[in-house]
Design an enzyme around this catalytic site. Structure first.
Site, PDB file in Angstrom:
ATOM      1  N   LYS A  54       9.151  -2.946 -20.476  1.00  0.00           N
ATOM      2  CA  LYS A  54       8.642  -3.164 -21.684  1.00  0.00           C
ATOM      3  C   LYS A  54       9.535  -2.274 -22.925  1.00  0.00           C
ATOM      4  O   LYS A  54       9.863  -2.933 -23.850  1.00  0.00           O
ATOM      5  CB  LYS A  54       7.283  -2.758 -21.841  1.00  0.00           C
ATOM      6  CG  LYS A  54       6.457  -4.007 -21.281  1.00  0.00           C
ATOM      7  CD  LYS A  54       4.869  -3.764 -21.225  1.00  0.00           C
ATOM      8  CE  LYS A  54       4.108  -4.601 -20.395  1.00  0.00           C
ATOM      9  NZ  LYS A  54       2.791  -4.447 -20.215  1.00  0.00           N
ATOM     10  N   GLN A  98      -1.477   0.190 -21.193  1.00  0.00           N
ATOM     11  CA  GLN A  98      -1.073  -0.366 -20.031  1.00  0.00           C
ATOM     12  C   GLN A  98      -2.246  -0.162 -19.000  1.00  0.00           C
ATOM     13  O   GLN A  98      -2.869   0.785 -18.941  1.00  0.00           O
ATOM     14  CB  GLN A  98       0.330   0.480 -19.429  1.00  0.00           C
ATOM     15  CG  GLN A  98       0.718  -0.251 -18.177  1.00  0.00           C
ATOM     16  CD  GLN A  98       1.404  -1.400 -18.240  1.00  0.00           C
ATOM     17  OE1 GLN A  98       1.681  -2.097 -19.337  1.00  0.00           O
ATOM     18  NE2 GLN A  98       1.105  -2.506 -17.248  1.00  0.00           N
ATOM     19  N   ASP A 121      -0.996  -7.552 -27.110  1.00  0.00           N
ATOM     20  CA  ASP A 121      -1.296  -8.035 -25.677  1.00  0.00           C
ATOM     21  C   ASP A 121      -2.041  -9.297 -25.817  1.00  0.00           C
ATOM     22  O   ASP A 121      -2.221 -10.245 -24.862  1.00  0.00           O
ATOM     23  CB  ASP A 121      -2.070  -6.955 -24.865  1.00  0.00           C
ATOM     24  CG  ASP A 121      -1.402  -6.234 -23.806  1.00  0.00           C
ATOM     25  OD1 ASP A 121      -0.327  -6.902 -23.313  1.00  0.00           O
ATOM     26  OD2 ASP A 121      -1.812  -5.173 -23.632  1.00  0.00           O
TER      27      ASP A 121
HETATM   28  N1  GUN Z   1      -1.049  -4.338 -16.666  1.00  0.00           N
HETATM   29  C1  GUN Z   1      -0.358  -5.520 -16.025  1.00  0.00           C
HETATM   30  N2  GUN Z   1       0.079  -6.502 -16.844  1.00  0.00           N
HETATM   31  C2  GUN Z   1      -0.450  -6.053 -18.182  1.00  0.00           C
HETATM   32  C3  GUN Z   1      -0.356  -6.475 -19.417  1.00  0.00           C
HETATM   33  O1  GUN Z   1       0.104  -7.726 -19.519  1.00  0.00           O
HETATM   34  N3  GUN Z   1      -0.741  -5.572 -20.292  1.00  0.00           N
HETATM   35  C4  GUN Z   1      -1.331  -4.515 -20.128  1.00  0.00           C
HETATM   36  N4  GUN Z   1      -1.570  -3.954 -21.379  1.00  0.00           N
HETATM   37  N5  GUN Z   1      -1.349  -3.943 -18.990  1.00  0.00           N
HETATM   38  C5  GUN Z   1      -0.930  -4.859 -17.980  1.00  0.00           C
END
Ligand code: GUN
Length: 283
Positions: A54, A98, A121
């Site tokens: 990311k 996350q 998100d």
């Molecule tokens: N953990 C696994 N996929 C995601 C996601 O798309 N967003 C977040 N915040 N945590 C994750």
């Protein structure tokens, strides 16, 4: 039939380039560069890789990445205080915490603390609700990324029967809402569903989001279906497998997304799209 691949890696790279061009245009106009705050608690290896991806995508798209790497022992109160601070910071357009979070922290309390206009998100009940009433604002990244992948098939989605396997808050449920918005007839399967193979066999579009390696078998799939695999499962030998038995599914599907290189990169690209969208709304 041998399925055509939905190359999420290439499609996501093109989306990131589009976002880069829009960020550059903002800079030319003297507007603020969008900022994304990413909070990671602890050192879970999979989460660390996702967060790294990311942050890399922020760099590629010209978005400012603000890192908060905290110990796994961080208290919920301290995490909420950081979110409050980021909510008030005008240089931050998006906030991502996350998942999974350590057991002493309640996921829903954290999600609901993020201001909905910074919830890139797309997990906040406000944003899920907006999608439910056909007025999407910040859309859940993975389902939104799946819709962008489906778009690239050039097939008409309206009227198709989509079967979503998995009913989680973050994936299965918003996926249902996205497909419904696109005019599909949607069935959502979950742990109490009877005769899953018969449900999947009806589908023009299968979306698997269960988190169990190769659970959806190729022989369940209707010839010519579009198969989207959201699962990313680490096998004992260290390799990755999706929720769909890829080799047998390829023999029946018209289109299929691979794991890795399918939905995963699309989730990252739509996160950046949401961050830019949030910045535009903050202007
Ligand atoms: N953990 C696994 N996929 C995601 C996601 O798309 N967003 C977040 N915040 N945590 C994750």
């Amino acid at each position: 039939m041998t399925a055509r691949l939905l190359d999420g890696k290439a499609i996501a790279a093109a989306l990131i380039q589009e976002i880069r061009a829009e960020v550059d245009a903002r800079i030319t106009l003297g507007q603020r560069i969008p900022g994304l705050a990413v909070i990671l608690l602890g050192h879970d290896p999979a989460s660390s890789i996702y967060v790294h991806n990311k942050r890399l995508a922020c760099e590629k798209s010209g978005v400012i990445s603000i890192s908060h790497d905290l110990p796994a022992t961080t208290s919920q109160a301290d995490l909420l205080a950081l979110i409050d601070q980021l909510n008030e910071d005008p240089s931050v357009d998006g906030i991502l915490v996350q998942a999974p979070l350590p057991a002493h922290i309640d996921d829903e309390t954290v999600i609901e603390r993020i201001r909905p206009d910074k919830d890139v998100d797309g997990f906040h009940p406000y944003n899920i609700g907006r999608l439910a009433v056909r007025k999407p604002t910040l859309r859940s990244c993975t389902p939104y990324g799946v819709m962008r992948l489906l778009e690239t098939t050039g097939e008409t989605l309206r009227g198709k029967h989509a079967v979503v396997v998995g009913a989680s808050n973050h994936v299965g449920r918003p996926m249902l809402l996205e497909l419904l918005l696109a005019g599909c007839t949607v069935t959502v399967c979950h742990s109490a569903t009877r005769d899953l193979p018969a449900q999947v066999a009806q589908a023009d579009i299968v979306v698997a989001a269960v988190g169990r390696p190769r659970m959806v078998k190729g022989e369940w799939i209707k010839a010519g279906a579009i198969v989207i695999d959201i699962g990313i499962n680490r096998l004992e030998d260290g390799s990755l497998a999706g929720d769909v038995d890829f080799v047998t599914a390829c023999e029946r599907a018209a289109w299929i997304s691979p794991v890795p290189g399918g939905v995963g990169p699309m989730t990252v690209a739509t996160l950046l799209r949401n961050t830019l969208e949030a910045a535009t709304r903050h202007d």
